[in-house]
Scaffold this motif. Structure first.
Motif, PDB file in Angstrom:
ATOM      1  N   ILE A 515       0.811  -1.213   0.000  1.00 38.49           N
ATOM      2  CA  ILE A 515       0.000   0.000   0.000  1.00 38.49           C
ATOM      3  C   ILE A 515       0.846   1.265   0.000  1.00 38.49           C
ATOM      4  CG2 ILE A 515      -0.195   0.153   2.506  1.00 38.49           C
ATOM      5  CD1 ILE A 515      -2.902   0.921  -0.151  1.00 38.49           C
ATOM      6  N   ALA A 516       2.057   1.219   0.630  1.00 34.60           N
ATOM      7  CA  ALA A 516       2.898   2.415   0.702  1.00 34.60           C
ATOM      8  C   ALA A 516       3.423   2.827  -0.664  1.00 34.60           C
ATOM      9  CB  ALA A 516       4.054   2.183   1.666  1.00 34.60           C
ATOM     10  N   LYS A 517       3.384   1.930  -1.657  1.00 38.11           N
ATOM     11  CA  LYS A 517       3.874   2.248  -2.997  1.00 38.11           C
ATOM     12  C   LYS A 517       2.876   3.066  -3.801  1.00 38.11           C
ATOM     13  CE  LYS A 517       6.281  -2.246  -3.146  1.00 38.11           C
ATOM     14  NZ  LYS A 517       6.361  -3.547  -3.853  1.00 38.11           N
ATOM     15  N   ILE A 518       1.605   3.055  -3.390  1.00 39.39           N
ATOM     16  CA  ILE A 518       0.529   3.617  -4.212  1.00 39.39           C
ATOM     17  C   ILE A 518       0.190   5.018  -3.721  1.00 39.39           C
ATOM     18  CG2 ILE A 518      -1.855   3.281  -4.981  1.00 39.39           C
ATOM     19  CD1 ILE A 518      -1.458   0.287  -4.436  1.00 39.39           C
ATOM     20  N   VAL A 519       0.023   5.932  -4.686  1.00 42.69           N
ATOM     21  CA  VAL A 519      -0.439   7.287  -4.394  1.00 42.69           C
ATOM     22  C   VAL A 519      -1.588   7.623  -5.323  1.00 42.69           C
ATOM     23  CG1 VAL A 519       1.818   8.071  -3.580  1.00 42.69           C
ATOM     24  CG2 VAL A 519       1.235   8.308  -5.988  1.00 42.69           C
ATOM     25  N   LEU A 520      -2.340   8.677  -4.981  1.00 48.41           N
ATOM     26  CA  LEU A 520      -3.458   9.104  -5.826  1.00 48.41           C
ATOM     27  C   LEU A 520      -2.965   9.459  -7.227  1.00 48.41           C
ATOM     28  CD1 LEU A 520      -5.443  11.344  -3.317  1.00 48.41           C
ATOM     29  CD2 LEU A 520      -5.960   8.999  -4.016  1.00 48.41           C
ATOM     30  N   ARG A 521      -3.779   9.148  -8.201  1.00 45.14           N
ATOM     31  CA  ARG A 521      -3.548   9.418  -9.626  1.00 45.14           C
ATOM     32  C   ARG A 521      -2.485   8.520 -10.237  1.00 45.14           C
ATOM     33  NH1 ARG A 521      -4.203  14.343  -7.175  1.00 45.14           N
ATOM     34  NH2 ARG A 521      -6.116  15.455  -7.733  1.00 45.14           N
ATOM     35  N   ASP A 522      -2.117   7.452  -9.551  1.00 41.76           N
ATOM     36  CA  ASP A 522      -1.257   6.464 -10.195  1.00 41.76           C
ATOM     37  C   ASP A 522      -2.003   5.874 -11.386  1.00 41.76           C
ATOM     38  OD1 ASP A 522       1.038   6.635  -8.740  1.00 41.76           O
ATOM     39  OD2 ASP A 522       0.619   4.943  -7.416  1.00 41.76           O
ATOM     40  N   PRO A 523      -1.333   5.697 -12.528  1.00 42.49           N
ATOM     41  CA  PRO A 523      -1.994   5.076 -13.686  1.00 42.49           C
ATOM     42  C   PRO A 523      -2.275   3.596 -13.426  1.00 42.49           C
ATOM     43  CG  PRO A 523       0.322   5.419 -14.135  1.00 42.49           C
ATOM     44  CD  PRO A 523       0.050   6.093 -12.825  1.00 42.49           C
ATOM     45  N   ASN A 602      -9.057  -7.321 -13.094  1.00 45.13           N
ATOM     46  CA  ASN A 602      -7.629  -7.585 -12.827  1.00 45.13           C
ATOM     47  C   ASN A 602      -6.879  -6.263 -12.981  1.00 45.13           C
ATOM     48  OD1 ASN A 602      -8.053 -10.496 -12.655  1.00 45.13           O
ATOM     49  ND2 ASN A 602      -8.441 -10.359 -14.854  1.00 45.13           N
ATOM     50  N   VAL A 603      -6.316  -5.777 -11.879  1.00 44.21           N
ATOM     51  CA  VAL A 603      -5.768  -4.426 -11.821  1.00 44.21           C
ATOM     52  C   VAL A 603      -4.237  -4.475 -11.707  1.00 44.21           C
ATOM     53  CG1 VAL A 603      -5.679  -2.300 -10.477  1.00 44.21           C
ATOM     54  CG2 VAL A 603      -7.844  -3.508 -10.754  1.00 44.21           C
ATOM     55  N   THR A 604      -3.566  -3.658 -12.550  1.00 45.72           N
ATOM     56  CA  THR A 604      -2.116  -3.438 -12.431  1.00 45.72           C
ATOM     57  C   THR A 604      -1.887  -1.949 -12.249  1.00 45.72           C
ATOM     58  OG1 THR A 604      -1.605  -5.337 -13.845  1.00 45.72           O
ATOM     59  CG2 THR A 604       0.129  -3.677 -13.540  1.00 45.72           C
ATOM     60  N   ILE A 605      -1.365  -1.581 -11.075  1.00 44.61           N
ATOM     61  CA  ILE A 605      -1.111  -0.168 -10.745  1.00 44.61           C
ATOM     62  C   ILE A 605       0.364   0.110 -10.963  1.00 44.61           C
ATOM     63  CG2 ILE A 605      -1.260   1.599  -8.962  1.00 44.61           C
ATOM     64  CD1 ILE A 605      -3.378  -0.133  -7.577  1.00 44.61           C
ATOM     65  N   PHE A 606       0.651   1.128 -11.778  1.00 48.04           N
ATOM     66  CA  PHE A 606       2.038   1.500 -12.057  1.00 48.04           C
ATOM     67  C   PHE A 606       2.488   2.520 -11.000  1.00 48.04           C
ATOM     68  CE2 PHE A 606       0.460  -0.272 -15.902  1.00 48.04           C
ATOM     69  CZ  PHE A 606       1.547  -0.903 -16.486  1.00 48.04           C
ATOM     70  N   THR A 607       3.331   2.053 -10.057  1.00 43.81           N
ATOM     71  CA  THR A 607       3.701   2.888  -8.908  1.00 43.81           C
ATOM     72  C   THR A 607       5.010   3.652  -9.098  1.00 43.81           C
ATOM     73  OG1 THR A 607       4.805   0.979  -7.918  1.00 43.81           O
ATOM     74  CG2 THR A 607       2.518   1.366  -7.302  1.00 43.81           C
ATOM     75  N   ALA A 608       5.910   3.187  -9.958  1.00 44.64           N
ATOM     76  CA  ALA A 608       7.189   3.893 -10.169  1.00 44.64           C
ATOM     77  C   ALA A 608       7.836   3.387 -11.442  1.00 44.64           C
ATOM     78  CB  ALA A 608       8.135   3.694  -8.989  1.00 44.64           C
ATOM     79  N   GLU A 609       8.645   4.273 -12.033  1.00 44.86           N
ATOM     80  CA  GLU A 609       9.377   3.885 -13.230  1.00 44.86           C
ATOM     81  C   GLU A 609      10.613   4.761 -13.356  1.00 44.86           C
ATOM     82  OE1 GLU A 609       7.611   2.638 -17.242  1.00 44.86           O
ATOM     83  OE2 GLU A 609       8.272   4.695 -17.627  1.00 44.86           O
TER      84      GLU A 609
END
Length: 675
Positions: A515-523, A602-609
Motif C-alpha cells: 500500500i505504501a507504494k501507491i499514491v493518488l492518480r497512479d496510472p 484484474n488491476v495493475t497499478i504503475f507505482t514507479a518507473e
C-alpha cells in the motif's frame, strides 16, 4: 457498435504480456551462465550481467466493478483548517478544492525558495553575460596591489635572513671566545692543583721523616731506661738477698718491711715484659708498638721508683749489729738513693722522649693538614673554574641556540607572509583570468544545476502546499461536512463525504506490504475476465481508504479507481492529472453498457518507473549481518564480494543499483559446489 469488433486483437494485447516478452528478450541477451570448475573446489557460478534498462514497479491485485458508494475524504496530515469551500448538497467536479489547511510556514518557505530561484537565475544570467569593464579593472588593480605586497614581503624576507645570519655568527664568535677564556683559566687551576698536591706529598714525606727520627731517638731513650731498670733492680735485690741484714732489716717498723717486699715483688717480671715490648718496638717501630713500649717503660720506672722509695724507708727502720755493720748500712742507703736519682732521671727522659714523639706527630699532622688544605683549596678553585667554564660555554651555546631558533621563527614568519602574498597574487591572477575568459561550460552547467536544484526545492514546497488542499477525486455531490474553518483536523474523522456521479468504479484490496507504494492518480491497467486479457482499459487511482480491512488475519487497504471513458484517453488523463501507460494509445469510447457491477477486474497499478538505470537481479544480493553484499565474478575466474546499495525494487526480481556494481559486471546469482 459491437465492442468486440471495434477493438481488434492486435490493438489490445495485454501490457503484462508485452512486458513479459520484453523481459524475456532482455534476459536472453543479458543472462550469462558462467560455469567454472576449478581443480580445487569444483564450484559452479551462475551469473547475470549488470545492465542499463528501464525499471518499472507495479502492484497487481484482483477486485471487482461496483457501484460507487460514499467517499470519506481526509487530509494526509493534521493541521488547522484554513477554509471550507463546500457545503452539504453542493455538486463538485473532479479536482475541485473542497477545503484547505493553513499553509503559513510553507508560504514563507515558498517565498524564500522563490527568492533562491531568482538568485540562482540571476547568477546564471550573470555568468553567461560575462564580466563588466569595471569588474575587470578592479581585478587588475587587485592583482597589482597583490604583486606589490609580494615584492615587499620578499624584500623583508631577504633582510630578515641577512640579520638572522649576522646574529648567529655573533653568537658563534661569543661561544668560541667563552670556550677559549675558560679553558685558559682551567689550565691555570690545573697547574695550581698539581703544585699543591706535590707540596702535600713533600710535606707528608718530611713529616713522616720527623716522626721517624723522633721515634728513633725515643727508642734509644727506652733502651737506656732498660739499663736503669736493671740497675735499680740489682740494687734492691742485693739488699734483699744480703744475709747480714736479714735479722735487722726494718726491725723498727715491721709493716714497712712488708711494704718494701710487696713493692719489690714482681719487678723482675715487669722489667722483662717491658724489655720485650721495647725490643719489639725497636724491631718494628710503629705507632702501636712504640706507644706500648713507652707505657710499659713508664709503668716499670714508676714501679721501680716506688720500690726504691719503700726500700729507703725500710732501711730507715733498720739497725746495725755485728753482722750488719754501719758501713754496709751507709753503703746500701747511698746505693738506693743513687738508684732513685737514676730512675727519676730516666722517668724524665722517657716522658720527654714520649712528648717529643707526640710533638713530632702533631707537627707532622699540622703540616699535612695545611698541605691538604692547600690541595682542597686548589681543587675547589679547579672545580669552580670547571663549573665556570661549563656554565659559560653552556650559556654561550644557549645563546647560539636561541639565536638560531629566533632566526628560524623570524624567517618562517616572513616566509609564511611571502607564501600568503604569493597565494593572494595567484588568486588575483586566477580571478582576472576568470573574468577575461568566457564562462566555462562546467561553470555554466554547475550554475544551471544550482538553478535546477532551487527550482526542484520550490516544486517540493509547492507540492507540499498542494497537499494542504483537499480535492474532489471525482465529480459528485457533497453529503456531509464535519469541520468548520479554524478547527484542528485529525486523520480519523472525514473532513467531507462525497457521493460520485459515476455509475461504476473498480474496488480492489491491496496488501499492507504494497500500500505504501501507491499514491493518488497512479496510472492503472484493467482487464476483465468477461472480455479477456487482450482488452486493456486505462484507469486512475482516485481514492485510498486510510482505514485498514482485516481479511483472514491479513491487513488490507481498499483502493478505488475509475475508468477513463473519454474518446481520447490521454486527454481524459491530462484532465485528471494522470499519466497514461505508454503502451495504451487513443481509442474510441467503449460501450459502457457492457460493464456491469460485480465483474471481476484484474488491476495493475504503475507505482514507479526509472529510465536508463543500472539493474541486476535482487537474488544477487547477499545479506551478511547488517551489510548487503554482491559477489562479482572476475576475469581470472575468482569471486570478490563488494558492498552494494540498492534503490528501486522493480518487477521481475530486478533492483536498481546505486553503488558498488558497474555496468557489465557479472554478478553471481547462484553458487553450486561439488562435482
Amino acid at each position: 457498435m459491437n465492442f468486440f469488433t471495434a477493438y481488434p486483437l492486435h490493438l489490445h494485447l495485454s501490457k503484462k504480456f508485452v512486458w513479459l516478452l520484453a523481459v524475456l528478450g532482455i534476459a536472453s541477451a543479458g543472462v550469462v551462465l558462467a560455469v567454472f570448475r576449478t581443480h580445487q573446489s569444483h564450484v559452479t557460478y551462475t551469473t547475470e550481467i549488470a545492465r542499463l534498462a528501464t525499471l518499472t514497479q507495479t502492484v497487481s491485485a484482483t477486485g471487482s466493478m461496483q457501484s460507487p458508494g460514499e467517499l470519506n475524504l481526509l487530509f494526509t496530515k493534521t493541521g488547522t483548517l484554513a477554509s471550507v469551500d463546500v457545503a452539504a448538497g453542493d455538486g463538485v467536479v473532479e479536482g475541485q478544492v473542497l477545503a484547505t489547511l493553513s499553509a503559513t510556514n510553507l508560504e514563507i518557505q515558498k517565498t524564500e525558495q522563490e527568492n533562491a530561484v531568482a538568485s540562482a537565475q540571476a547568477k546564471l544570467d550573470r555568468l553567461r553575460e560575462g564580466a563588466t569593464a569595471t569588474e575587470i579593472n578592479v581585478a587588475r588593480a587587485k592583482l597589482a596591489s597583490s604583486q606589490t605586497a609580494l615584492f615587499s614581503a620578499q624584500a623583508s624576507l631577504h633582510s630578515v635572513e641577512k640579520t638572522s645570519a649576522q646574529n648567529i655568527e655573533k653568537a658563534m664568535v661569543a661561544l668560541a671566545n667563552s670556550a677559549k677564556q675558560t679553558i685558559d683559566v682551567v689550565e691555570a687551576k690545573v697547574k695550581t692543583l698539581a703544585d699543591a698536591k706535590q707540596k702535600y706529598a713533600n710535606s707528608v714525606t718530611s713529616a713522616d721523616q720527623t716522626v721517624t727520627q723522633a721515634q728513633g731517638d725515643a727508642l734509644l731513650t727506652l733502651h737506656d731506661a732498660l739499663f736503669d731498670l736493671a740497675a735499680s733492680y740489682t740494687t734492691l735485690n742485693d739488699i734483699f738477698t744480703d744475709l747480714d741484714i736479714k735479722d735487722v732489716f726494718s726491725v723498727l717498723r715491721a709493716a714497712q718491711k712488708l711494704r718494701a717486699q710487696d713493692a719489690f715483688f714482681g719487678l723482675d717480671d715487669r722489667n722483662e715484659a717491658t724489655k720485650s715490648l721495647v725490643q719489639a718496638a725497636i724491631a718494628n717501630p710503629t705507632e702501636t708498638t712504640v706507644d706500648a713500649a713507652f707505657i710499659s717503660t713508664l709503668s716499670s720506672l714508676h714501679a721501680a721508683a716506688d720500690a726504691l722509695l719503700e726500700m729507703y724507708a725500710a732501711l730507715g727502720a733498720t739497725i746495725t749489729d755485728s753482722a750488719y755493720t754501719s758501713t754496709e748500712y751507709t753503703t746500701d742507703k747511698t746505693n738506693v738513693k743513687n738508684a732513685q736519682t737514676t730512675v727519676a732521671a730516666a722517668l724524665v727522659s722517657v716522658q720527654g722522649a714520649r712528648n717529643a714523639i707526640t710533638d713530632a706527630v702533631l707537627a707532622a699532622s699540622a703540616a699535612k693538614d695545611a698541605a691538604q688544605a692547600d690541595v682542597h683549596a686548589a681543587e675547589s678553585a679547579y672545580n669552580a673554574a670547571v663549573i665556570a667554564r661549563d656554565t659559560g660555554v653552556a650559556n654561550a651555546e644557549q645563546d647560539l641556540a636561541s639565536a638560531k631558533e629566533l632566526a628560524a621563527q623570524n624567517v618562517q614568519q616572513v616566509d609564511n607572509t611571502v607564501a600568503e602574498r604569493e597565494r593572494q597574487v595567484q588568486l588575483a591572477q586566477t580571478e582576472l583570468t576568470h573574468l577575461l575568459a568566457p564562462p566555462a561550460a562546467s561553470d555554466v552547467a554547475a550554475s544551471k544545476a544550482d538553478l535546477d536544484r532551487a527550482k526542484a526545492a520550490l516544486a517540493l514546497i509547492e507540492d507540499a502546499i498542494k497537499e494542504l488542499s483537499l480535492l474532489a477525486p471525482i465529480a459528485g455531490t457533497i453529503t456531509e461536512v464535519n469541520y468548520k474553518r479554524g478547527e484542528q483536523v485529525n486523520l480519523t474523522t472525514p473532513v467531507v463525504s462525497l457521493v460520485g456521479d459515476m455509475e461504476l468504479e473498480i474496488a480492489v484490496d491491496i496488501a499492507e506490504s504494497d500500500i505504501a507504494k501507491i499514491v493518488l492518480r497512479d496510472p492503472v491497467e484493467v482487464t476483465f475476465d468477461a472480455f479477456g486479457d487482450e482488452y486493456v482499459f486505462p484507469a486512475t487511482v482516485y481514492f485510498i481508504d486510510p482505514a485498514e480491512t482485516v481479511i483472514e488475519g491479513v491487513v488490507y487497504y481498499r483502493v478505488k479507481a475509475h475508468l477513463l471513458f473519454s474518446d481520447d484517453a490521454n486527454a481524459d488523463a491530462d484532465a485528471a492529472g494522470t499519466k497514461v501507460p505508454h503502451e495504451l494509445q487513443a481509442y474510441p469510447a467503449i460501450d459502457r453498457e457492457l460493464l456491469k457491477p460485480g465483474m471481476t477486474a484484474n488491476v495493475t497499478i504503475f507505482t514507479a518507473e526509472k529510465e536508463n538505470v543500472l539493474v541486476m537481479p535482487q537474488r544477487a544480493v547477499v545479506i551478511k549481518g547488517s551489510d548487503r553484499l554482491v559477489r562479482i565474478l572476475q576475469n581470472n575466474n575468482t569471486v570478490s564480494e563488494v558492498p552494494v546499495r540498492i534503490g528501486l525494487r522493480g518487477d521481475n526480481g530486478l533492483v536498481e543499483v546505486l553503488e558498488g556494481v558497474q555496468e557489465g559486471d557479472a554478478v553471481v546469482t547462484f553458487v553450486q559446489e561439488g562435482k
